[in-house]
Write a protein that holds these residues in place. Structure first.
Motif, short mmCIF file in Angstrom:
data_model
loop_
_atom_site.label_atom_id
_atom_site.label_comp_id
_atom_site.label_asym_id
_atom_site.label_seq_id
_atom_site.Cartn_x
_atom_site.Cartn_y
_atom_site.Cartn_z
N LEU A 358 -60.88 -2.29 -11.41
CA LEU A 358 -61.35 -3.14 -10.33
C LEU A 358 -60.32 -4.23 -10.00
CD1 LEU A 358 -63.68 -3.94 -8.42
CD2 LEU A 358 -64.58 -5.36 -10.27
N GLU A 359 -59.75 -4.14 -8.79
CA GLU A 359 -58.75 -5.11 -8.32
C GLU A 359 -57.65 -5.31 -9.37
OE1 GLU A 359 -60.50 -8.69 -6.71
OE2 GLU A 359 -62.30 -7.57 -6.12
N SER A 360 -57.24 -4.22 -9.98
CA SER A 360 -56.24 -4.26 -11.05
C SER A 360 -55.16 -3.22 -10.79
CB SER A 360 -56.91 -3.99 -12.41
OG SER A 360 -57.87 -4.97 -12.72
N THR A 361 -54.13 -3.25 -11.63
CA THR A 361 -53.02 -2.30 -11.54
C THR A 361 -53.01 -1.44 -12.78
OG1 THR A 361 -51.70 -3.84 -10.23
CG2 THR A 361 -50.52 -2.06 -11.35
N VAL A 362 -52.99 -0.11 -12.59
CA VAL A 362 -53.00 0.82 -13.71
C VAL A 362 -51.90 1.86 -13.49
CG1 VAL A 362 -54.32 2.58 -14.95
CG2 VAL A 362 -55.48 0.52 -14.10
N ARG A 363 -51.09 2.05 -14.53
CA ARG A 363 -50.05 3.09 -14.52
C ARG A 363 -50.15 3.83 -15.87
NH1 ARG A 363 -50.34 1.55 -10.14
NH2 ARG A 363 -48.72 0.72 -8.74
#
Length: 626
Positions: A358-363
């Motif tokens: 949620l409203e985050s950055t994921v790699r």
């Protein structure tokens, strides 16, 4: 190795817990065949075990207290206190008298006993802290009985190959923790000096703690770290070369305002989780971490959603980097706004998968996940949720039921995606790049299987799915399935599913905007199946680029037809004969004869679509050689 005395190492004093100033013994031992009779304080064991020097040591006997609880405390109704049952008399190497009689007769039990070393180790920690920091050194191979060691910034607890084991019926005391309130709790404008715990084992003595699987002891962690959320400074922690085992709660829990580095750590049979983060404004750097078990499939749970979990500035964000992580239990990541997850080489061996951003950055890259059945009502399990800015690259998703059942058909999706789940954020992008989708053990012919399933969304939210360079093999019923409201790009992807693409677009804001570029399809029953094309169902656009296929793979099916859709470009379909009256198509499709005949039409363009072949209009272009 240090013995008596103090010397300088790593910039600070080193104190051995065996020094006469502290007197830790580390002499916990175990014996099989423990036998007691109700009403008697006599304990017998199967082999020569005891000496007269064992008088006064703490002891526990499984099943010998009221209601079959472990006999460990004088007041058996209280957990976590220090009124331990002790050895009060020595009779022989196989018999001793205890300070409390058994309430229940037992035979064949594995008993444990030893000196209570918590005060000695705590004194060593406090002494090193008062000296400005340094190292507390245990003796290799020893087993120390401890209830709760409170660590201080600047102190290294070097277990040196030793084990800390908690007493039976220890309640919710944490084996290693920090002050959670009042004096000694870390708080300030700057980060703390590091706390380090390394090179040993923390054993939670799980089977002697009483009931716990209904969350009775869910706060009894092996490690717990927290700092003052009203201050900007973080508590710095290093956990290195450790085994965390046999715990009724978590192996290690990170709460608010913590900056932790975890390296070469294994968490085994930790009931609630091997690694848990529950508070905001924290940083986690995890490298070479393994979590699993023989009784409990310990997992990873980063979920910051409870009242009171806010870190400094009210933040629930965590910054997480993981590399070389092996998980036998759940992989449950649910980030809050501002969160970051960078993960590589994550191997998850069993179902129990959720990644929420949620409203985050994921790699996440170079990783393998096992995904189970569709979640039940109100559950986020086994899916990707709120993928605000999320990329999976070079990952494998294998779908298999958690509990295979020969008679019950399951719905199974290797990647189930929820752009909205109770909350409907906009402008999200999920990228699946160079990923593979596989069917795992226990999947039946009667199961409905999907490589990618996208739950209900709305085009007006401008959320997008990107599938690029992926591989979906035969065996799946559907390659990419969207319930409605899909905006997607499928590029340079190989699909061998029975139905490569299936989407529903029913009413309101539920249309599709689909770009297909260089799609490789073979063995399909239908290339694309679609829902009704009702007026007012929002944008419906299908763009085809660089996509060619055999006639056998080109079929389309729709309840209401494709007539409410805008088409750009088209597919190139290889046919054995004229498509007129026998092949359903979409406007812009081009049918080309595999073996053209001079003077005969060899190329047709679809000008009007229909779900039925005889309703599709194909216009022949010039004959070959004309």
């Amino acid at each position: 190795m240090a013995t008596e005395g103090t010397f300088l190492d790593l910039g600070g004093a080193v104190h051995n817990v065996a020094h006469s100033a502290f007197g830790a013994k580390g002499d916990v031992r175990f014996a099989e065949g423990g036998t007691m009779t109700a009403g008697s304080p006599t304990l017998n064991v199967a082999t020569n075990t005891f000496t007269s020097s064992d008088v006064g040591k703490v002891i526990w006997v499984p099943g010998a207290d009221t209601s079959g609880r472990t006999l460990s405390h004088l007041d058996g109704t209280r957990q976590g206190y220090e009124d331990f049952v002790t050895i009060s008399g020595y009779v022989s190497p196989t018999q001793v008298t205890l300070s409390k009689s058994a309430a229940t007769s037992v035979t064949g039990q594995k008993i444990g006993f030893g000196s209570y070393d918590n005060p000695a180790i705590q004194a060593a920690v406090d002494t090193v802290s008062a000296a400005g920091g340094g190292r507390v050194l245990c003796q290799a191979g020893r087993i120390y009985l401890v209830r709760n060691v409170i660590m201080r910034p600047g102190v290294t607890l070097d277990l040196n190959g030793a084990t800390l084991i908690r007493p039976a019926n220890n309640g919710v005391w944490r084996t290693v923790s920090v002050p959670e309130s009042g004096n000694g709790r870390w708080g300030g404008p700057l980060d703390s000096a590091p706390i380090t715990i390394r090179n040993g084992i923390l054993d939670g003595n799980r089977t002697n703690q009483g009931p716990y699987t209904n969350y009775e002891l869910q706060q009894g962690h092996l490690m717990f770290f927290d700092a003052d959320p009203a201050q900007a400074g973080r508590l710095r922690v290093n956990v290195q070369d450790m085994v965390l085992q046999e715990c009724v709660a978590d192996g290690v829990t990170i709460f608010r305002n913590v900056d932790i580095q975890i390296s070469n750590v294994r968490a085994m049979d930790c009931w609630r989780g091997g690694l848990v983060a529950g508070g905001g404004y924290s940083r986690l750097r995890v490298n070479q971490f393994m979590t699993g078990g023989y009784v409990h499939d310990s997992g990873i749970d980063l979920e910051i959603d409870q009242v009171g979990s806010e870190g400094f500035g009210g933040s629930k964000a965590v910054d997480v980097q993981m590399n070389s992580v092996w998980v036998q239990g759940d992989f449950d990541i649910e980030l809050q706004p501002g969160g970051v997850l960078i993960a590589e080489n994550i191997i998850c061996k069993k179902p129990g998968f959720i990644v929420g951003g949620l409203e985050s950055t994921v790699r996440i890259s170079n990783s393998e996940f096992v995904v189970g059945t569709f979640p039940g009502s109100g559950s986020n399990g086994n899916r990707i949720v709120w993928p605000s800015d999320m990329t999976f690259s070079n990952c494998t998703f294998t779908v298999q039921p958690e509990a295979p059942n020969a008679s019950t058909p399951f719905n199974l999706a290797a990647a189930r995606v929820a752009f909205r789940a109770g909350y409907a954020p906009a402008n999200q992008t999920l990228r699946l790049i160079d990923c593979k989708f596989r069917l795992g053990a226990g999947v039946k012919e009667s199961d409905s299987t999907y490589a990618i399933w996208v739950e209900e969304d709305a085009l007006s939210l401008n959320n997008e799915l990107v599938v690029q360079g992926c591989d979906i093999p035969s065996g799946f019923d559907v390659g990419v399935r969207a319930v409605f409201g899909l905006r997607a790009t499928i590029r340079d992807t190989r699909i061998r599913a029975a139905k490569p693409i299936h989407w529903d677009a029913n009413e309101g804001d539920s249309g599709i905007d689909l770009v297909i570029d260089d799609l490789d399809v073979q063995g399909a029953r239908f290339y694309m199946a679609a829902g009704d094309g009702y007026p007012g169902s929002g944008i419906k656009r299908i763009v085809h680029r660089n996509t060619a296929m055999d006639e056998a793979d080109a079929g389309v099916s729709s309840i209401g037809g494709f007539h409410m859709t805008t088409y750009v470009g088209g597919r190139t379909i290889r046919v054995a004969s004229s498509p007129v009256g026998r092949l359903a198509g979409m406007p812009g499709d081009v049918a080309e004869l595999e073996a053209p005949v001079a003077g005969q039409p060899w190329r047709w363009v679809c000008t009007q679509t229909h779900s039925l072949a005889d309703g599709t209009v194909w216009k022949a272009e010039a004959a070959l050689g004309a």
